[in-house]
Design a protein around this motif. Structure first.
Motif, mmCIF file in Angstrom:
data_model
loop_
_atom_site.group_PDB
_atom_site.id
_atom_site.type_symbol
_atom_site.label_atom_id
_atom_site.label_comp_id
_atom_site.label_asym_id
_atom_site.label_seq_id
_atom_site.Cartn_x
_atom_site.Cartn_y
_atom_site.Cartn_z
ATOM 1 N N THR A 28 -5.240 63.738 -28.179
ATOM 2 C CA THR A 28 -4.997 64.742 -29.210
ATOM 3 C C THR A 28 -5.742 64.376 -30.485
ATOM 4 O O THR A 28 -5.411 63.386 -31.149
ATOM 5 N N PHE A 29 -6.725 65.187 -30.824
ATOM 6 C CA PHE A 29 -7.598 64.901 -31.964
ATOM 7 C C PHE A 29 -6.809 64.785 -33.260
ATOM 8 O O PHE A 29 -7.118 63.958 -34.125
ATOM 9 N N SER A 30 -5.784 65.595 -33.423
ATOM 10 C CA SER A 30 -5.041 65.627 -34.683
ATOM 11 C C SER A 30 -4.247 64.344 -34.947
ATOM 12 O O SER A 30 -3.742 64.158 -36.050
ATOM 13 N N THR A 31 -4.144 63.473 -33.969
ATOM 14 C CA THR A 31 -3.431 62.214 -34.195
ATOM 15 C C THR A 31 -4.340 61.139 -34.788
ATOM 16 O O THR A 31 -3.873 60.056 -35.122
ATOM 17 N N TYR A 32 -5.616 61.452 -34.959
ATOM 18 C CA TYR A 32 -6.580 60.470 -35.447
ATOM 19 C C TYR A 32 -7.128 60.851 -36.817
ATOM 20 O O TYR A 32 -7.358 62.036 -37.103
ATOM 21 N N ALA A 33 -7.377 59.855 -37.616
ATOM 22 C CA ALA A 33 -8.207 60.037 -38.799
ATOM 23 C C ALA A 33 -9.665 60.083 -38.335
ATOM 24 O O ALA A 33 -10.006 59.546 -37.276
ATOM 25 N N MET A 34 -10.502 60.724 -39.111
ATOM 26 C CA MET A 34 -11.893 60.912 -38.717
ATOM 27 C C MET A 34 -12.830 60.448 -39.818
ATOM 28 O O MET A 34 -12.547 60.666 -41.007
ATOM 29 N N GLY A 55 -6.779 66.596 -42.760
ATOM 30 C CA GLY A 55 -7.816 67.015 -43.681
ATOM 31 C C GLY A 55 -7.385 67.099 -45.132
ATOM 32 O O GLY A 55 -8.195 67.471 -45.991
ATOM 33 N N ALA A 56 -6.151 66.757 -45.427
ATOM 34 C CA ALA A 56 -5.649 66.898 -46.794
ATOM 35 C C ALA A 56 -6.195 65.829 -47.729
ATOM 36 O O ALA A 56 -6.296 66.044 -48.944
ATOM 37 N N SER A 57 -6.542 64.688 -47.191
ATOM 38 C CA SER A 57 -7.095 63.594 -47.999
ATOM 39 C C SER A 57 -8.518 63.306 -47.531
ATOM 40 O O SER A 57 -8.767 63.211 -46.331
ATOM 41 N N THR A 58 -9.427 63.175 -48.490
ATOM 42 C CA THR A 58 -10.819 62.905 -48.153
ATOM 43 C C THR A 58 -11.352 61.741 -48.992
ATOM 44 O O THR A 58 -10.874 61.503 -50.106
ATOM 45 N N TYR A 59 -12.346 61.066 -48.448
ATOM 46 C CA TYR A 59 -12.913 59.873 -49.064
ATOM 47 C C TYR A 59 -14.426 59.910 -48.873
ATOM 48 O O TYR A 59 -14.897 60.288 -47.797
ATOM 49 N N TYR A 60 -15.177 59.514 -49.897
ATOM 50 C CA TYR A 60 -16.637 59.577 -49.843
ATOM 51 C C TYR A 60 -17.251 58.318 -50.453
ATOM 52 O O TYR A 60 -16.694 57.714 -51.374
ATOM 53 N N ARG A 61 -18.440 57.971 -49.950
ATOM 54 C CA ARG A 61 -19.209 56.962 -50.651
ATOM 55 C C ARG A 61 -19.759 57.600 -51.906
ATOM 56 O O ARG A 61 -19.983 58.826 -51.964
ATOM 57 N N ASP A 62 -20.015 56.787 -52.913
ATOM 58 C CA ASP A 62 -20.407 57.319 -54.217
ATOM 59 C C ASP A 62 -21.663 58.175 -54.145
ATOM 60 O O ASP A 62 -21.766 59.213 -54.822
ATOM 61 N N SER A 63 -22.629 57.758 -53.345
ATOM 62 C CA SER A 63 -23.928 58.434 -53.349
ATOM 63 C C SER A 63 -23.893 59.826 -52.739
ATOM 64 O O SER A 63 -24.855 60.591 -52.909
ATOM 65 N N VAL A 64 -22.826 60.180 -52.035
ATOM 66 C CA VAL A 64 -22.752 61.519 -51.433
ATOM 67 C C VAL A 64 -21.664 62.374 -52.077
ATOM 68 O O VAL A 64 -21.563 63.572 -51.786
ATOM 69 N N GLY A 66 -19.791 64.875 -54.115
ATOM 70 C CA GLY A 66 -20.270 66.092 -54.757
ATOM 71 C C GLY A 66 -21.367 66.816 -53.997
ATOM 72 O O GLY A 66 -21.669 67.975 -54.278
ATOM 73 N N ARG A 67 -21.971 66.151 -53.013
ATOM 74 C CA ARG A 67 -23.012 66.784 -52.192
ATOM 75 C C ARG A 67 -22.534 67.023 -50.768
ATOM 76 O O ARG A 67 -22.921 68.012 -50.140
ATOM 77 N N PHE A 68 -21.721 66.133 -50.248
ATOM 78 C CA PHE A 68 -21.218 66.225 -48.877
ATOM 79 C C PHE A 68 -19.747 66.607 -48.899
ATOM 80 O O PHE A 68 -18.997 66.211 -49.798
ATOM 81 N N THR A 69 -19.334 67.351 -47.864
ATOM 82 C CA THR A 69 -17.933 67.722 -47.720
ATOM 83 C C THR A 69 -17.503 67.490 -46.275
ATOM 84 O O THR A 69 -18.119 68.041 -45.358
ATOM 85 N N ILE A 70 -16.457 66.704 -46.111
ATOM 86 C CA ILE A 70 -15.904 66.475 -44.775
ATOM 87 C C ILE A 70 -14.722 67.407 -44.573
ATOM 88 O O ILE A 70 -13.948 67.676 -45.502
ATOM 89 N N SER A 71 -14.599 67.922 -43.355
ATOM 90 C CA SER A 71 -13.476 68.799 -43.032
ATOM 91 C C SER A 71 -13.200 68.711 -41.535
ATOM 92 O O SER A 71 -13.957 68.086 -40.796
ATOM 93 N N ARG A 72 -12.110 69.326 -41.123
ATOM 94 C CA ARG A 72 -11.778 69.323 -39.697
ATOM 95 C C ARG A 72 -10.976 70.560 -39.349
ATOM 96 O O ARG A 72 -10.269 71.123 -40.200
ATOM 97 N N ASP A 73 -11.089 70.976 -38.094
ATOM 98 C CA ASP A 73 -10.314 72.081 -37.557
ATOM 99 C C ASP A 73 -9.607 71.551 -36.318
ATOM 100 O O ASP A 73 -10.182 71.512 -35.230
ATOM 101 N N ASN A 74 -8.367 71.130 -36.488
ATOM 102 C CA ASN A 74 -7.650 70.505 -35.378
ATOM 103 C C ASN A 74 -7.379 71.491 -34.244
ATOM 104 O O ASN A 74 -7.279 71.093 -33.083
#
Length: 125
Positions: A28-34, A55-64, A66-74
């Motif tokens: 079950t994909f929704s049981t994992y962080a991605m 998908g409620a919490s997101t984390y990024y490296r500094d260099s991306v 504001g340019r990259f967006t992570i999301s998921r559709d469980n």
């Protein structure tokens, strides 16, 4: 276990955009962080972005940030990485990864249990 398959990579000009997808199967994909990581030639694999199980919490490296967006559709067992304003420094193989939400850090590649095969992103200057 979960199996991951990335798609959406390609060649793009500086300033362009790409959307990477990560299709999950098995457990079950929704049981994992991605997370998304990348590896450029001659460099170590590095953290790019991660999200928690819903998908409620997101984390990024500094260099991306504001340019990259992570999301998921469980419901579709799919994760995404929208990449805008791409730069030549973003050129790398991009990997999707999954980990138990209770395991370690979102930022450390060693804490991820499952990995895809990667998709090449090339940004031309």
């Amino acid at each position: 276990q979960v199996q991951l398959v990335e798609s959406g990579g390609g060649l793009v000009q500086t300033g362009g955009s790409l959307r990477l997808s990560c299709a999950a199967s098995g457990d079950t994909f929704s049981t994992y962080a991605m997370g998304w990581f990348r590896q450029a030639p001659g460099k170590e694999r590095e953290f790019v972005a991660a999200t928690n199980w819903n998908g409620a919490s997101t984390y990024y490296r500094d260099s991306v940030e504001g340019r990259f967006t992570i999301s998921r559709d469980n419901a579709k067992n799919t994760g995404f990485l929208q990449m805008n304003s791409l730069e030549p420094e973003d050129t790398a193989i991009y990997y999707c990864a999954a980990k138990s939400p209770l395991r370690g850090s979102y930022y450390k590649r060693s804490d991820y249990n499952y990995w895809g095969q990667g998709t090449q992103v090339t940004v031309a200057s």
